[in-house]
Design a protein around this motif. Structure first.
Motif, short mmCIF file in Angstrom:
data_model
loop_
_atom_site.label_atom_id
_atom_site.label_comp_id
_atom_site.label_asym_id
_atom_site.label_seq_id
_atom_site.Cartn_x
_atom_site.Cartn_y
_atom_site.Cartn_z
N UNK A 53 2.77 -4.56 2.02
CA UNK A 53 2.39 -3.16 1.74
C UNK A 53 3.24 -2.20 2.57
N UNK A 54 3.48 -2.54 3.82
CA UNK A 54 4.28 -1.67 4.69
C UNK A 54 5.71 -1.53 4.14
N UNK A 55 6.31 -2.66 3.79
CA UNK A 55 7.71 -2.61 3.31
C UNK A 55 7.80 -1.87 1.97
N UNK A 56 6.78 -2.04 1.13
CA UNK A 56 6.76 -1.30 -0.15
C UNK A 56 6.96 0.18 0.12
N UNK A 57 6.16 0.71 1.06
CA UNK A 57 6.20 2.16 1.34
C UNK A 57 7.50 2.56 2.03
N UNK A 58 7.89 1.78 3.04
CA UNK A 58 9.05 2.18 3.85
C UNK A 58 10.37 2.03 3.09
N UNK A 59 10.45 1.07 2.17
CA UNK A 59 11.74 0.82 1.51
C UNK A 59 11.76 1.23 0.04
N UNK A 60 10.66 1.76 -0.48
CA UNK A 60 10.65 2.19 -1.89
C UNK A 60 10.74 1.00 -2.84
N UNK A 61 9.80 0.07 -2.68
CA UNK A 61 9.82 -1.15 -3.51
C UNK A 61 8.57 -1.18 -4.41
N UNK A 62 8.79 -1.52 -5.67
CA UNK A 62 7.66 -1.73 -6.58
C UNK A 62 7.53 -3.23 -6.82
N UNK A 63 6.34 -3.75 -6.59
CA UNK A 63 6.10 -5.17 -6.85
C UNK A 63 5.46 -5.30 -8.25
N UNK A 64 6.06 -6.18 -9.04
CA UNK A 64 5.61 -6.39 -10.42
C UNK A 64 5.11 -7.82 -10.53
N UNK A 65 3.97 -8.02 -11.19
CA UNK A 65 3.44 -9.39 -11.31
C UNK A 65 2.87 -9.63 -12.70
N UNK A 66 3.28 -10.75 -13.29
CA UNK A 66 2.72 -11.16 -14.59
C UNK A 66 1.32 -11.75 -14.36
N UNK A 67 0.49 -11.66 -15.42
CA UNK A 67 -0.89 -12.17 -15.35
C UNK A 67 -0.98 -13.65 -14.97
N UNK A 68 0.08 -14.43 -15.19
CA UNK A 68 -0.01 -15.87 -14.91
C UNK A 68 0.31 -16.21 -13.45
N UNK A 69 0.60 -15.20 -12.64
CA UNK A 69 0.92 -15.48 -11.24
C UNK A 69 -0.33 -15.94 -10.47
N UNK A 70 -0.10 -16.64 -9.37
CA UNK A 70 -1.20 -17.03 -8.48
C UNK A 70 -1.98 -15.77 -8.08
N UNK A 71 -3.27 -15.90 -7.85
CA UNK A 71 -4.12 -14.73 -7.54
C UNK A 71 -3.60 -13.91 -6.35
N UNK A 72 -3.20 -14.61 -5.27
CA UNK A 72 -2.80 -13.88 -4.06
C UNK A 72 -1.50 -13.10 -4.27
N UNK A 73 -0.68 -13.55 -5.20
CA UNK A 73 0.56 -12.83 -5.53
C UNK A 73 0.22 -11.69 -6.50
N UNK A 74 -0.59 -12.02 -7.50
CA UNK A 74 -0.99 -11.04 -8.51
C UNK A 74 -1.62 -9.80 -7.86
N UNK A 75 -2.44 -10.03 -6.84
CA UNK A 75 -3.12 -8.93 -6.14
C UNK A 75 -2.16 -7.94 -5.50
N UNK A 76 -0.95 -8.37 -5.23
CA UNK A 76 0.03 -7.49 -4.57
C UNK A 76 0.79 -6.62 -5.58
N UNK A 77 0.57 -6.86 -6.87
CA UNK A 77 1.34 -6.15 -7.90
C UNK A 77 0.97 -4.67 -8.01
N UNK A 78 2.00 -3.81 -8.02
CA UNK A 78 1.77 -2.39 -8.32
C UNK A 78 1.74 -2.22 -9.83
N UNK A 79 2.50 -3.08 -10.50
CA UNK A 79 2.49 -3.10 -11.96
C UNK A 79 2.13 -4.52 -12.36
N UNK A 80 1.08 -4.65 -13.17
CA UNK A 80 0.70 -5.98 -13.66
C UNK A 80 0.54 -5.88 -15.18
#
Ligand code: 13P
Ligand code: SF4
Length: 331
Positions: A11-38
């Motif tokens: 979450x910190x790096x997302x804000x500081x570096x301007x990163x969008x995390x994208x996750x498909x519905x089939x990803x593991x739950x802990x990865x999916x939860x980090x998605x800004x776009x799912x």
């Protein structure tokens, strides 16, 4: 580092570096939860196109990250794991050319063939399709795209998923054949390449029978990558997002057995939602990405040494983009 630390660091790096995390519905739950776009593959392609952050970290399979790069080559796209969808690997440029040749040998001229590729394919296939005037589809817009393609009056060469091609044909009252099944492509409207998804092949008519015998009022909902013998027995057939919408629309007391990837179904699971298989239908490549991989990729941006960046050569981008844009222009 614990999961919590990974999450707060991401979450910190997302804000500081301007990163969008994208996750498909089939990803593991802990990865999916980090998605800004799912979302499903169509939603992810559309939403990434609108995204303004310079960095996209895509948690999914290779063709998905590649599509984001093709749609907007100015974006820096990284993938924690460049995991390749098994179906996408079933066709390469030479198999594509052989398929066109097969149709030509049966008297169908190249100018009378309109190719449509499922988005689950490599950029080289999308480029071949774009060059021949064709377009991309996903499981949620396939019927719309095929209707558009048929307006050309040409024969449709559909790659790589034979099941999706056959299911659309059945749905639209069209004739289909599969290359290699012995039939003449001249007799079909949609000529399908013989590719398939090994995960969705796990669902069988026997699974449907099992659940129907056990719970006579149960609903069966499946993805169109399932075999036509299975989709024929289902109450609902739809893409990942369409399945979620359908399941959420049901009465909470309604039992439903779902035929698609395990991580998605498990996330939706309650006392009335079942996985339509006795085998765990996990997509091995979607499951490759872990929270630690995601963290390491984020950290690589902060450290100025980006990991697993996606590059596509200019000539491939040029034609693959045409095929993807033709799809995205159809609302
Ligand atoms: P969706 O288009 O439903 O996201 O499907 C992608 C996929 O790979 C299904 O197996
Ligand atoms: Fe590819 Fe099948 Fe996995 Fe979807 S579920 S990414 S089609 S292997």
């Amino acid at each position: 580092m614990s999961d919590i630390d990974y999450k707060s660091e991401i979450e910190r790096i997302k804000k500081e570096c301007g990163v969008t995390v994208v996750a498909h519905f089939y990803q593991r739950d802990e990865v999916f939860e980090m998605g800004d776009i799912t979302g499903d593959s169509l939603e992810l392609a559309r939403r990434c196109k609108e995204e303004t952050n310079p960095w996209i970290v895509f948690c999914g399979v290779g063709f998905m990250g590649q599509s984001v790069k093709i749609i907007d080559p100015s974006k820096r796209v990284l993938m924690p794991k460049i995991a390749c969808c098994a179906m996408a690997r079933m066709i390469d440029a030479s198999y594509f050319d052989d398929s066109v040749e097969f149709m030509e040998k049966h008297g169908i001229k190249k100018e009378n063939i309109l190719p449509v590729t499922y988005i689950n394919s490599d950029a080289t296939i999308k480029a071949r399709v774009g060059q021949m005037g064709g377009l991309v589809c996903t499981s949620s817009n396939a019927s719309k795209i095929i209707s558009k393609a048929l307006d050309s009056g040409k024969k449709i060469l559909f790659v790589p998923d034979r099941c999706l091609g056959q299911n659309i044909a059945i749905d639209m009252g069209l004739k289909s054949c599969v290359i290699g099944d012995g039939s003449n492509p001249k007799d079909a409207d949609i000529i399908c390449f013989d590719g398939f998804c090994s995960v969705h092949q796990l669902f069988t008519p026997a699974d449907v029978e099992f659940y129907r015998n056990r719970y006579p009022d149960i609903k069966i909902a499946v993805h169109p990558e399932c075999d036509p013998k299975v989709t024929a027995l289902a109450d609902f057939v739809g893409s990942t997002s369409q399945l979620i919408k359908y399941i959420k629309s049901l009465d909470p007391e309604q039992k439903v057995a779902v035929g698609t990837e395990y991580n998605l179904v498990n996330r939706l699971r309650d006392k009335n939602t079942y996985v339509l298989s006795s085998t765990k239908p996990e997509c091995p490549t979607m499951n490759e990405t872990t929270l630690e991989d995601l963290y390491k990729t984020m950290k690589s941006i902060e450290d100025g040494e980006p990991l697993n960046e996606i590059f596509v050569d200019d000539n491939t981008v040029k034609y693959a983009r045409v095929a993807l844009d033709r799809m995205l222009d159809i609302k």
